[in-house]
Design a protein around this motif. Structure first.
Motif, PDB file in Angstrom:
ATOM      1  N   MET A   1       0.842  -1.189   0.000  1.00  0.00           N
ATOM      2  CA  MET A   1       0.000   0.000   0.000  1.00  0.00           C
ATOM      3  C   MET A   1       0.876   1.237   0.000  1.00  0.00           C
ATOM      4  O   MET A   1       2.001   1.218   0.494  1.00  0.00           O
ATOM      5  N   LEU A   2       0.360   2.315  -0.605  1.00  0.00           N
ATOM      6  CA  LEU A   2       1.042   3.598  -0.671  1.00  0.00           C
ATOM      7  C   LEU A   2       0.239   4.587   0.153  1.00  0.00           C
ATOM      8  O   LEU A   2      -0.968   4.726  -0.060  1.00  0.00           O
ATOM      9  N   MET A   3       0.908   5.245   1.097  1.00  0.00           N
ATOM     10  CA  MET A   3       0.212   6.176   1.984  1.00  0.00           C
ATOM     11  C   MET A   3       0.903   7.527   2.003  1.00  0.00           C
ATOM     12  O   MET A   3       2.115   7.601   1.844  1.00  0.00           O
ATOM     13  N   ASN A   4       0.127   8.570   2.193  1.00  0.00           N
ATOM     14  CA  ASN A   4       0.645   9.905   2.426  1.00  0.00           C
ATOM     15  C   ASN A   4       0.427  10.182   3.899  1.00  0.00           C
ATOM     16  O   ASN A   4      -0.706  10.418   4.324  1.00  0.00           O
ATOM     17  N   GLN A   5       1.506  10.153   4.659  1.00  0.00           N
ATOM     18  CA  GLN A   5       1.373  10.308   6.102  1.00  0.00           C
ATOM     19  C   GLN A   5       1.052  11.739   6.504  1.00  0.00           C
ATOM     20  O   GLN A   5       0.390  11.965   7.502  1.00  0.00           O
ATOM     21  N   LYS A   6       1.514  12.715   5.733  1.00  0.00           N
ATOM     22  CA  LYS A   6       1.215  14.112   6.057  1.00  0.00           C
ATOM     23  C   LYS A   6      -0.284  14.380   5.948  1.00  0.00           C
ATOM     24  O   LYS A   6      -0.862  15.054   6.786  1.00  0.00           O
ATOM     25  N   ALA A   7      -0.899  13.855   4.888  1.00  0.00           N
ATOM     26  CA  ALA A   7      -2.333  14.069   4.681  1.00  0.00           C
ATOM     27  C   ALA A   7      -3.182  13.013   5.382  1.00  0.00           C
ATOM     28  O   ALA A   7      -4.394  13.154   5.471  1.00  0.00           O
ATOM     29  N   GLY A   8      -2.552  11.941   5.865  1.00  0.00           N
ATOM     30  CA  GLY A   8      -3.305  10.874   6.520  1.00  0.00           C
ATOM     31  C   GLY A   8      -4.184  10.094   5.558  1.00  0.00           C
ATOM     32  O   GLY A   8      -5.284   9.699   5.913  1.00  0.00           O
TER      33      GLY A   8
END
Length: 186
Positions: free
Chosen positions: A143-150
């Motif tokens: 999975m690919l996640m953007n941690q800044k945007a949640g």
């Protein structure tokens, strides 16, 4: 009773509000409206334009990250290529030819330059600290996640190797944590 209390509170507040309004000088307010008239209007960047710029923006080559030997070992296990994800999305992971151990991860016009990070669980984890993105790779999916945007950008992604691993898990499922350990062989 509540109405009377509300009316009394408003009656007390009105004189203070009127004094605050009359106490401010009128001249600076006129200057600020003149400044607003002279300033050019701010233009909004459309989503389409921002996406077009993002697609052609190269991934930054510079990085202050120094990979450890453990990070380089994790990099050897990264599954590269195109991974098909749920909802028709896909993510492509390619090795960075200029810098061993680094990877370029792209999807939907987004580009990330990632490096491996050791994880406590044994999962393969790539991170782009500048963009706040993370690629988490397990044996059977990624999975690919953007941690800044949640946000999860892409989920249930599988390369050909992960599809084969998932099929093997169906045929020979791993033991449940509640089943206990195998008896010791003598």
């Amino acid at each position: 009773m509540k109405k009377i209390a509300l009316i009394a509170a408003l009656a007390l507040a009105l004189p203070f509000g009127a004094m605050a309004q009359t106490a401010a000088p009128a001249k600076p307010a006129a200057k600020s409206t003149e400044a607003k008239k002279k300033a050019p209007p701010k233009r909004q960047v459309t989503r389409k334009a921002a996406k077009a710029v993002e697609e052609v923006t190269p991934i930054a080559d510079e990085t202050n990250v120094v990979l450890t030997d453990a990070d380089l070992e994790v990099a050897k296990r990264v599954s590269t290529g195109k991974a098909q994800c749920e909802l028709g999305a896909d993510v492509t992971v390619t090795e960075d030819e200029k810098k061993p151990g680094f990877f370029n991860v792209t999807t939907k016009g987004l580009k990330y330059r990632m490096h491996p990070v050791e994880s406590r669980t044994g999962a393969i984890r790539l991170e782009d600290p500048r963009a706040g993105a993370m690629w988490l790779q397990l044996g059977n999916k990624s999975m690919l996640m953007n941690q800044k945007a949640g946000l999860r950008i892409a989920d249930e992604c599988q390369t050909a190797a992960q599809v084969a691993f998932a099929e093997e898990m169906k045929k020979n499922p791993p033991k449940s944590l509640f089943e206990g350990a195998d008896p010791a062989k003598k």
